[in-house]
Write a protein that holds these residues in place. Structure first.
Motif, short mmCIF file in Angstrom:
data_model
loop_
_atom_site.label_atom_id
_atom_site.label_comp_id
_atom_site.label_asym_id
_atom_site.label_seq_id
_atom_site.Cartn_x
_atom_site.Cartn_y
_atom_site.Cartn_z
N UNK A 139 60.36 41.99 49.26
CA UNK A 139 60.12 40.96 50.28
C UNK A 139 61.05 41.20 51.48
N UNK A 140 60.48 41.23 52.66
CA UNK A 140 61.26 41.44 53.87
C UNK A 140 61.52 42.90 54.19
N UNK A 141 60.98 43.81 53.38
CA UNK A 141 61.18 45.24 53.61
C UNK A 141 60.07 45.79 54.49
N UNK A 142 60.42 46.76 55.29
CA UNK A 142 59.43 47.53 56.04
C UNK A 142 59.03 48.69 55.13
N UNK A 143 57.74 48.89 54.96
CA UNK A 143 57.26 49.98 54.10
C UNK A 143 56.57 51.02 54.98
N UNK A 144 57.06 52.25 54.91
CA UNK A 144 56.50 53.36 55.67
C UNK A 144 55.67 54.23 54.74
N UNK A 145 54.62 54.79 55.27
CA UNK A 145 53.73 55.64 54.47
C UNK A 145 54.10 57.10 54.65
N UNK A 146 54.12 57.84 53.54
CA UNK A 146 54.37 59.27 53.57
C UNK A 146 53.26 59.97 52.81
N UNK A 147 52.78 61.04 53.35
CA UNK A 147 51.73 61.82 52.68
C UNK A 147 52.33 62.87 51.74
N UNK A 148 53.62 63.11 51.85
CA UNK A 148 54.29 64.09 50.98
C UNK A 148 55.21 63.34 50.04
N UNK A 149 55.37 63.86 48.83
CA UNK A 149 56.11 63.11 47.81
C UNK A 149 57.61 63.29 47.88
N UNK A 150 58.10 64.31 48.54
CA UNK A 150 59.54 64.51 48.62
C UNK A 150 60.01 64.41 50.06
N UNK A 151 61.27 64.05 50.21
CA UNK A 151 61.85 63.95 51.53
C UNK A 151 63.26 63.43 51.47
#
Length: 182
Positions: A139-151
């Motif tokens: 809750x209250x978090x910004x969620x970013x999308x990634x197409x790659x599983x590592x980073x």
């Protein structure tokens, strides 16, 4: 004479194309890039300093003495990656990169609603699962999308002078990089 000029033009054009291709392929073919160093030097979900306080990861070392930096590596196969810190700092910024070094998301304390780090990174399928079953810890978090599983995530803190070192150490100690099972 025209034939000589045409051959010279074709030769120079060919050489330019070969050099351009090499420059563009070099990051993909390099075996000692920043990602490889981060992957070999750090365990997932552990903070590692990148600034002058550390002698590791020379390729990623910050050249700006006014900022302290640290990195957290993640693997989305273990679940959604979250990076959180509820302490306040004068200025912080966080950038999320995939394993090819491409930026996925960036934020700082000026655009964060609470001025605290509350950021998640997930694959598209994980985001759909979270949307269907919201979690209190996100809750209250910004969620970013990634197409790659590592980073990896790089966090930068403003440090106007060396007397702020204890503030930086406290901030790093209280930053949590962790997977959240989805």
């Amino acid at each position: 004479m025209a034939r000589f000029l045409l051959m010279t033009f074709l030769g120079l054009t060919g050489a330019a194309l070969v050099h351009l291709a090499i420059v563009l392929m070099l990051p993909r073919l390099s075996e000692n890039d920043v990602w490889r160093q981060i992957e070999t030097e750090t365990a997932p979900y552990r903070a590692l300093r990148l600034d002058s306080q550390s002698d590791r990861l020379a390729m990623a070392k910050s050249l700006d003495p006014m900022f302290a930096e640290f990195v957290c590596r993640y693997d989305l196969a273990e679940g959604m990656f979250t990076i959180t810190n509820d302490t306040n700092a004068d200025f912080w910024s966080v950038a999320i990169f995939d394993d090819h070094g491409r930026i996925v998301f960036a934020s700082n304390d000026r655009i964060s609603p609470s001025r605290r780090i509350r950021l998640g990174v997930a694959m598209p399928s994980q985001i759909r699962a979270i949307q269907q079953d919201p979690r209190d810890e996100l809750r209250g978090s910004i969620v970013a999308e990634s197409r790659r599983s590592e980073g990896f995530a790089i966090v930068r803190l403003f440090r106007p002078d060396p007397s702020w070192e204890q503030v930086v150490r406290n901030f790093i100690a209280q930053t949590q990089c962790a997977p959240v099972p989805v």
